[in-house]
Design a protein around this motif. Structure first.
Motif, PDB file in Angstrom:
ATOM      1  N   GLU A 140      23.153  87.312  62.515  1.00 32.70           N
ATOM      2  CA  GLU A 140      23.831  86.033  62.311  1.00 32.70           C
ATOM      3  C   GLU A 140      24.787  85.718  63.451  1.00 32.70           C
ATOM      4  OE1 GLU A 140      23.843  85.863  57.395  1.00 32.70           O
ATOM      5  OE2 GLU A 140      25.640  86.480  58.482  1.00 32.70           O
ATOM      6  N   ALA A 141      25.411  86.753  64.001  1.00 33.73           N
ATOM      7  CA  ALA A 141      26.314  86.536  65.132  1.00 33.73           C
ATOM      8  C   ALA A 141      25.577  85.893  66.289  1.00 33.73           C
ATOM      9  CB  ALA A 141      26.934  87.864  65.566  1.00 33.73           C
ATOM     10  N   ALA A 142      24.384  86.397  66.586  1.00 34.50           N
ATOM     11  CA  ALA A 142      23.593  85.832  67.675  1.00 34.50           C
ATOM     12  C   ALA A 142      23.098  84.434  67.327  1.00 34.50           C
ATOM     13  CB  ALA A 142      22.415  86.747  67.988  1.00 34.50           C
ATOM     14  N   ILE A 143      22.628  84.249  66.109  1.00 33.29           N
ATOM     15  CA  ILE A 143      22.064  82.956  65.715  1.00 33.29           C
ATOM     16  C   ILE A 143      23.102  81.854  65.803  1.00 33.29           C
ATOM     17  CG2 ILE A 143      21.113  81.640  63.777  1.00 33.29           C
ATOM     18  CD1 ILE A 143      19.778  84.293  62.861  1.00 33.29           C
ATOM     19  N   MET A 144      24.263  82.062  65.204  1.00 30.55           N
ATOM     20  CA  MET A 144      25.260  80.995  65.142  1.00 30.55           C
ATOM     21  C   MET A 144      25.858  80.722  66.517  1.00 30.55           C
ATOM     22  SD  MET A 144      26.224  78.977  62.806  1.00 30.55           S
ATOM     23  CE  MET A 144      27.339  77.575  62.762  1.00 30.55           C
ATOM     24  N   THR A 145      26.119  81.765  67.271  1.00 22.77           N
ATOM     25  CA  THR A 145      26.696  81.585  68.602  1.00 22.77           C
ATOM     26  C   THR A 145      25.752  80.810  69.511  1.00 22.77           C
ATOM     27  OG1 THR A 145      28.016  83.610  68.411  1.00 22.77           O
ATOM     28  CG2 THR A 145      27.566  82.790  70.632  1.00 22.77           C
ATOM     29  N   VAL A 146      24.485  81.214  69.546  1.00 23.18           N
ATOM     30  CA  VAL A 146      23.533  80.568  70.438  1.00 23.18           C
ATOM     31  C   VAL A 146      23.201  79.153  69.959  1.00 23.18           C
ATOM     32  CG1 VAL A 146      21.217  80.695  71.426  1.00 23.18           C
ATOM     33  CG2 VAL A 146      22.575  82.771  71.161  1.00 23.18           C
ATOM     34  N   ALA A 147      23.024  78.972  68.661  1.00 18.40           N
ATOM     35  CA  ALA A 147      22.679  77.639  68.149  1.00 18.40           C
ATOM     36  C   ALA A 147      23.776  76.632  68.462  1.00 18.40           C
ATOM     37  CB  ALA A 147      22.430  77.705  66.642  1.00 18.40           C
ATOM     38  N   THR A 148      25.036  77.018  68.270  1.00 14.39           N
ATOM     39  CA  THR A 148      26.137  76.103  68.563  1.00 14.39           C
ATOM     40  C   THR A 148      26.221  75.809  70.052  1.00 14.39           C
ATOM     41  OG1 THR A 148      27.379  76.948  66.659  1.00 14.39           O
ATOM     42  CG2 THR A 148      28.619  75.736  68.321  1.00 14.39           C
ATOM     43  N   ALA A 149      26.082  76.842  70.888  1.00 17.11           N
ATOM     44  CA  ALA A 149      26.132  76.630  72.330  1.00 17.11           C
ATOM     45  C   ALA A 149      24.990  75.728  72.803  1.00 17.11           C
ATOM     46  CB  ALA A 149      26.082  77.975  73.060  1.00 17.11           C
ATOM     47  N   LEU A 150      23.798  75.899  72.235  1.00 22.29           N
ATOM     48  CA  LEU A 150      22.660  75.086  72.641  1.00 22.29           C
ATOM     49  C   LEU A 150      22.811  73.628  72.217  1.00 22.29           C
ATOM     50  CD1 LEU A 150      19.583  77.446  72.043  1.00 22.29           C
ATOM     51  CD2 LEU A 150      20.456  76.595  74.226  1.00 22.29           C
ATOM     52  N   ILE A 151      23.427  73.387  71.072  1.00 20.92           N
ATOM     53  CA  ILE A 151      23.666  72.003  70.673  1.00 20.92           C
ATOM     54  C   ILE A 151      24.535  71.301  71.716  1.00 20.92           C
ATOM     55  CG2 ILE A 151      24.881  70.535  68.995  1.00 20.92           C
ATOM     56  CD1 ILE A 151      23.905  72.414  66.812  1.00 20.92           C
ATOM     57  N   VAL A 152      25.584  71.984  72.167  1.00 20.20           N
ATOM     58  CA  VAL A 152      26.458  71.399  73.179  1.00 20.20           C
ATOM     59  C   VAL A 152      25.733  71.313  74.523  1.00 20.20           C
ATOM     60  CG1 VAL A 152      28.685  71.596  74.347  1.00 20.20           C
ATOM     61  CG2 VAL A 152      28.477  72.262  71.947  1.00 20.20           C
ATOM     62  N   ASP A 153      24.900  72.318  74.848  1.00 19.96           N
ATOM     63  CA  ASP A 153      24.128  72.291  76.093  1.00 19.96           C
ATOM     64  C   ASP A 153      23.169  71.103  76.137  1.00 19.96           C
ATOM     65  OD1 ASP A 153      25.291  74.634  76.955  1.00 19.96           O
ATOM     66  OD2 ASP A 153      23.631  75.907  76.310  1.00 19.96           O
ATOM     67  N   TYR A 154      22.439  70.908  75.046  1.00 20.98           N
ATOM     68  CA  TYR A 154      21.384  69.893  75.024  1.00 20.98           C
ATOM     69  C   TYR A 154      21.926  68.472  74.932  1.00 20.98           C
ATOM     70  CZ  TYR A 154      17.543  73.267  74.354  1.00 20.98           C
ATOM     71  OH  TYR A 154      16.607  74.265  74.514  1.00 20.98           O
ATOM     72  N   PHE A 155      23.144  68.316  74.415  1.00 19.73           N
ATOM     73  CA  PHE A 155      23.678  66.973  74.180  1.00 19.73           C
ATOM     74  C   PHE A 155      25.056  66.838  74.849  1.00 19.73           C
ATOM     75  CE2 PHE A 155      20.970  68.179  70.600  1.00 19.73           C
ATOM     76  CZ  PHE A 155      19.985  67.204  70.703  1.00 19.73           C
TER      77      PHE A 155
END
Length: 409
Positions: free
Chosen positions: A123-138
């Motif tokens: 979960e640590a990896a999932i939440m960290t990467v998902a949040t960072a990618l949302i900001v990266d993509y948008f």
């Protein structure tokens, strides 16, 4: 967003709903880890009643994944800033499902707790990467705020659905809800097919700037402390709602009722999250006191208002609206304005603080309940602290110039 961030996140493809959907779905997995089992916690408590330390260990089934996020999210953030974010997310989703489903085959509390440790690391990896990618993509502020608001909404709506499912499945025994963790495998498919790696265009100079960049501790220290408190106030009702309902006289085996109350609170959280894009024009400094204030009012209602189950439901709904507003506001305050080279690490630190609060929530509730003579009083005490935080943040907002706290566009 800074020019350097936009330069490094540029890709030949423009992210849209096809990329947002799997990222939002992946963001639901850590929340699923904390809420799915809550309707059957009273059942699990009864099953392990003769196990030494079960009073503390059973709530840890929910809380331990949060501790693992708190411990490992900073490392996940460092990895996300240095290696392929998509691959890290994909691998974590697959392992998440395997260890998440494992307790369905177990009947020993220690072995279940071990799987929950592994689940939390994923979960640590999932939440960290998902949040960072949302900001990266948008990188555009308007679209970014929309999807960060939707992140709060989708996670809480998913929590609502999974709480209801967990409560319904709990009628067949407390093992059954663990099968829902197989959802991670389903989400892994669109992650593999639709996402791309935003760091692919990094150059040697980018890697050098990453190695030399330092985390802006002076800038994020206070926000991380507020996030820690926010984690406690956000999750204390999620973890304790089933016990509050049972405390009003509802039978512990009535998992459908328990699940319905918890689902109603999650819907209220989603409603709070839906308000964020509409009020995002206000700075986090102005929104955070409102969010903590609503949480405080709801918790004090649970403590002080007469009416048994009705008071619990009313207070949980009010507090949950504040929680829904709190989550995306904290993300914007801490993560969204960070440059690309630091975003993964700051996202990891934010998740660490937030989920440390989640881990502490049941411990705080149990300790304060023992001191004050009951769980409703403990919830009220947490609400009183939330009120103090709201007042302090309001005073800070009047002292600090808006430019110092507003998220960068």
């Amino acid at each position: 967003m800074t020019d350097v961030a936009e330069r490094h996140t540029s890709t030949p493809r423009r992210a849209g709903i096809a990329q947002a959907v799997p990222l939002l779905a992946a963001s639901c997995m850590p929340v699923l880890g904390s809420v799915l089992i809550t309707p059957v916690l009273p059942q699990i408590s009864e099953h392990f009643a003769t196990t030494p330390g079960a009073t503390v260990l059973v709530p840890m089934i929910v809380a331990i994944p949060a501790l693992m996020i708190a411990l490992f999210a900073p490392f996940a953030g460092q990895i996300a800033d240095r290696v392929a974010r998509k691959k890290l997310l994909l691998g974590a989703l697959v392992v998440y499902s395997v260890v998440g489903v494992a307790p369905a085959f177990m009947d020993g509390l220690p072995s279940i707790l071990v799987t929950r440790v592994l689940l939390g690391i994923c979960e640590a990896a999932i939440m960290t990467v998902a949040t960072a990618l949302i900001v990266d993509y948008f990188p555009d502020e308007k679209r970014r705020n929309r999807y960060l608001g939707l992140q709060a909404v989708t996670t809480t709506l998913a929590a609502t659905v999974f709480i209801a499912i967990g409560g319904a499945l709990g009628a067949n025994g407390w093992h059954t809800p663990f099968w829902i963790y197989s959802a991670g495998l389903v989400i892994a498919v669109p992650v593999a097919l639709l996402l791309w790696e935003p760091t692919a265009q990094r150059t040697a100079s980018t890697a050098t700037s990453l190695a030399l960049s330092r985390i802006p501790w002076r800038e994020i220290a206070v926000p991380l402390l507020v996030t820690l408190m926010g984690g406690i106030t956000f999750y204390v009702l999620i973890v304790e709602i089933s016990y509050l309902v049972v405390g009003t006289g509802v039978d512990a085996q009535s998992t459908a009722i328990i699940g319905a109350v918890a689902a109603g609170a999650s819907l209220a959280t989603a409603a709070g999250g839906l308000t964020f894009p509409r009020v995002a024009r206000f700075t986090p400094a102005r929104l955070l006191p409102v969010a903590f204030g609503l949480q405080s009012i709801g918790m004090l209602v649970i403590w002080l208002a007469p009416g048994g189950l009705a008071a619990v439901v009313t207070g949980a709904v009010i507090a949950s609206v504040g929680s829904g507003l709190l989550l995306p506001t904290l993300v914007v305050w801490v993560i969204a304005r960070q440059p690309f080279e630091q975003r993964g690490r700051v996202s990891g630190l934010w998740n660490s603080a937030f989920y440390l609060g989640q881990f502490l929530a049941p411990l705080v509730a149990t300790g304060v309940a023992a001191a004050l003579g009951g769980l409703p009083a403990a919830i009220g005490a947490v609400g009183a602290v939330a009120l103090v935080v709201a007042l302090l943040l309001g005073a800070r907002a009047r002292r600090v110039a808006p430019a110092a706290v507003a998220p960068a566009g």
